[in-house]
Design a protein around this motif. Structure first.
Motif, short mmCIF file in Angstrom:
data_model
loop_
_atom_site.label_atom_id
_atom_site.label_comp_id
_atom_site.label_asym_id
_atom_site.label_seq_id
_atom_site.Cartn_x
_atom_site.Cartn_y
_atom_site.Cartn_z
N ARG A 83 -5.77 61.04 -77.24
CA ARG A 83 -6.17 60.93 -78.63
C ARG A 83 -6.32 62.31 -79.26
N ARG A 84 -6.76 63.29 -78.49
CA ARG A 84 -6.87 64.65 -79.03
C ARG A 84 -5.51 65.23 -79.34
N TYR A 85 -4.53 64.97 -78.46
CA TYR A 85 -3.18 65.43 -78.74
C TYR A 85 -2.62 64.73 -79.97
N ALA A 86 -2.81 63.41 -80.04
CA ALA A 86 -2.28 62.63 -81.16
C ALA A 86 -2.89 63.10 -82.48
N ALA A 87 -4.15 63.48 -82.46
CA ALA A 87 -4.81 63.95 -83.68
C ALA A 87 -4.13 65.19 -84.22
N GLN A 88 -3.59 66.02 -83.34
CA GLN A 88 -2.88 67.21 -83.80
C GLN A 88 -1.63 66.84 -84.58
N SER A 89 -0.90 65.82 -84.08
CA SER A 89 0.28 65.36 -84.81
C SER A 89 -0.10 64.75 -86.15
N ASP A 90 -1.21 64.00 -86.18
CA ASP A 90 -1.66 63.41 -87.44
C ASP A 90 -1.93 64.49 -88.47
N LEU A 97 7.09 61.84 -78.28
CA LEU A 97 7.53 60.65 -77.55
C LEU A 97 7.04 60.67 -76.10
N MET A 98 6.99 61.85 -75.48
CA MET A 98 6.43 61.94 -74.14
C MET A 98 4.95 61.57 -74.15
N LEU A 99 4.25 62.02 -75.19
CA LEU A 99 2.83 61.69 -75.30
C LEU A 99 2.64 60.19 -75.44
N LEU A 100 3.46 59.56 -76.29
CA LEU A 100 3.33 58.12 -76.50
C LEU A 100 3.72 57.34 -75.26
N ASP A 101 4.69 57.84 -74.51
CA ASP A 101 5.07 57.19 -73.26
C ASP A 101 3.90 57.22 -72.28
N TYR A 102 3.24 58.36 -72.20
CA TYR A 102 2.07 58.49 -71.34
C TYR A 102 0.94 57.58 -71.83
N ARG A 103 0.76 57.54 -73.14
CA ARG A 103 -0.28 56.68 -73.69
C ARG A 103 -0.01 55.22 -73.37
N ARG A 104 1.24 54.81 -73.42
CA ARG A 104 1.59 53.43 -73.10
C ARG A 104 1.18 53.09 -71.66
N LEU A 105 1.47 53.98 -70.75
CA LEU A 105 1.12 53.75 -69.35
C LEU A 105 -0.40 53.67 -69.16
N ILE A 106 -1.11 54.62 -69.76
CA ILE A 106 -2.55 54.70 -69.56
C ILE A 106 -3.28 53.53 -70.23
N GLU A 107 -2.96 53.27 -71.49
CA GLU A 107 -3.74 52.28 -72.23
C GLU A 107 -3.37 50.84 -71.85
N ALA A 116 -7.70 76.45 -85.11
CA ALA A 116 -8.98 76.67 -84.44
C ALA A 116 -9.79 75.37 -84.42
N ALA A 117 -9.75 74.62 -85.54
CA ALA A 117 -10.47 73.35 -85.61
C ALA A 117 -9.88 72.33 -84.63
N LEU A 118 -8.58 72.43 -84.36
CA LEU A 118 -7.92 71.52 -83.43
C LEU A 118 -8.08 71.97 -81.98
N ILE A 165 -6.81 73.21 -74.70
CA ILE A 165 -6.29 71.85 -74.85
C ILE A 165 -6.07 71.19 -73.49
N GLY A 166 -5.79 71.95 -72.45
CA GLY A 166 -5.54 71.31 -71.17
C GLY A 166 -4.91 72.27 -70.18
N ASP A 167 -4.18 71.75 -69.21
CA ASP A 167 -3.55 72.56 -68.18
C ASP A 167 -2.44 73.42 -68.77
N ASP A 168 -2.01 74.40 -67.98
CA ASP A 168 -0.95 75.29 -68.44
C ASP A 168 0.31 74.51 -68.83
N GLU A 169 0.60 73.44 -68.08
CA GLU A 169 1.81 72.66 -68.38
C GLU A 169 1.75 72.02 -69.76
N LEU A 170 0.53 71.82 -70.28
CA LEU A 170 0.37 71.15 -71.57
C LEU A 170 -0.01 72.12 -72.68
N ALA A 171 -0.18 73.38 -72.34
CA ALA A 171 -0.69 74.34 -73.32
C ALA A 171 0.25 74.56 -74.49
#
Length: 257
Positions: free
Chosen positions: A186-193, A110-120, A71-73, A93-99
């Motif tokens: 960053r919100r997704y990454a926080a969940q992994s942390d 790894l998909m998240l980090l790949d996306y982060r690499r492109l964006i950042e 719930a906190a996440l 958290i986001g769209d249905d594809e990401l739910a």
């Protein structure tokens, strides 16, 4: 489901060290898997705490703590007198594809980090091109702050400084969609942390702080190519650290089974 989670009341080692993951984190992980397996969507109602405990093969107390974490996440919504629901509205958290993002699944991370690499890498490129002097100063201050707390191994302080740094770079890119994307990642990454590393960073805080300073210097110099390369390398370092920690965790869990 219960067989796979038979030992969720205890703690499991997260890596090669002597640190352990609390049982409620493991239950939270299995609860997210259950939501995905049942193809539940935003607004769908979950069983009661006791019902979830029976499904996951754990106790009601541990289940309650897992629900609180999710719930906190922003993954669950608990409504007094109504029940437990997959988060919807502002808490979603986001769209249905990401739910059904699984914060402890290697493929998803790894998909998240790949996306982060492109964006950042793009935010760094744009910041080096069009950042104002005030924005450059903010980026440098945030980078220096992250190095200071990182060298002191202050995880909580670094988390705040890290967010300030990446947020400042995104802001200097002058694109609200890129800025929003960085925040989402960053919100997704926080969940992994939280669920995988018990809230700790996957690698050296001091190293990350030094990389921040190098990126800030490149942006300040207007060196577009170097700023892009350094940000890409920064995200790749994080990816290597995640991969190592996840492999260590899987190795330990396999060895115990």
């Amino acid at each position: 489901m219960a067989t796979k989670a038979a030992h969720l009341d205890g703690d499991e080692p997260a890596d090669g060290s002597d640190r352990y993951r609390p049982g409620y984190e493991l239950v939270a992980e299995r609860l997210l898997q259950y939501i995905a397996e049942q193809n539940l969507r935003a607004g769908d109602r979950l069983p009661t705490e006791q019902g979830l405990a029976d499904i996951l093969g754990t106790t009601r107390n541990v289940t309650r703590e897992a629900v609180k974490v999710l719930a906190a996440l922003g993954r669950l919504s608990v409504r007094r007198g109504a029940g437990i629901f997959v988060a919807s509205g502002a808490a979603a958290i986001g769209d249905d594809e990401l739910a059904h993002y699984q914060p402890t699944d290697m493929e998803h991370v790894l998909m998240l980090l790949d996306y982060r690499r492109l964006i950042e890498s793009e935010t760094a490129r744009r910041a080096a091109t069009i950042a104002t002097p005030v924005e450059v100063r903010t980026i440098r201050d945030a980078a220096s702050g992250s190095l200071e707390v990182g060298t002191a191994d202050n995880a909580e302080g670094f988390a705040a400084a890290d967010e300030q740094f990446h947020g400042a770079v995104a802001l200097a890119a002058h694109n609200v969609f890129l800025q929003s994307a960085v925040g989402m990642v960053r919100r997704y990454a926080a969940q992994s942390d939280v669920l995988l590393f018990h809230g700790s960073a996957p690698g050296s805080l001091a190293q990350a702080g030094r990389q921040h300073v190098e990126i800030a210097d490149a942006i300040a110099d207007g060196d577009v190519e170097r700023a892009t390369e350094l940000m890409t390398a920064h995200v790749e370092t994080t990816q290597h650290q995640f991969e190592r920690r996840i492999r260590d965790r899987l190795f330990n869990l396999t060895g115990r089974s």
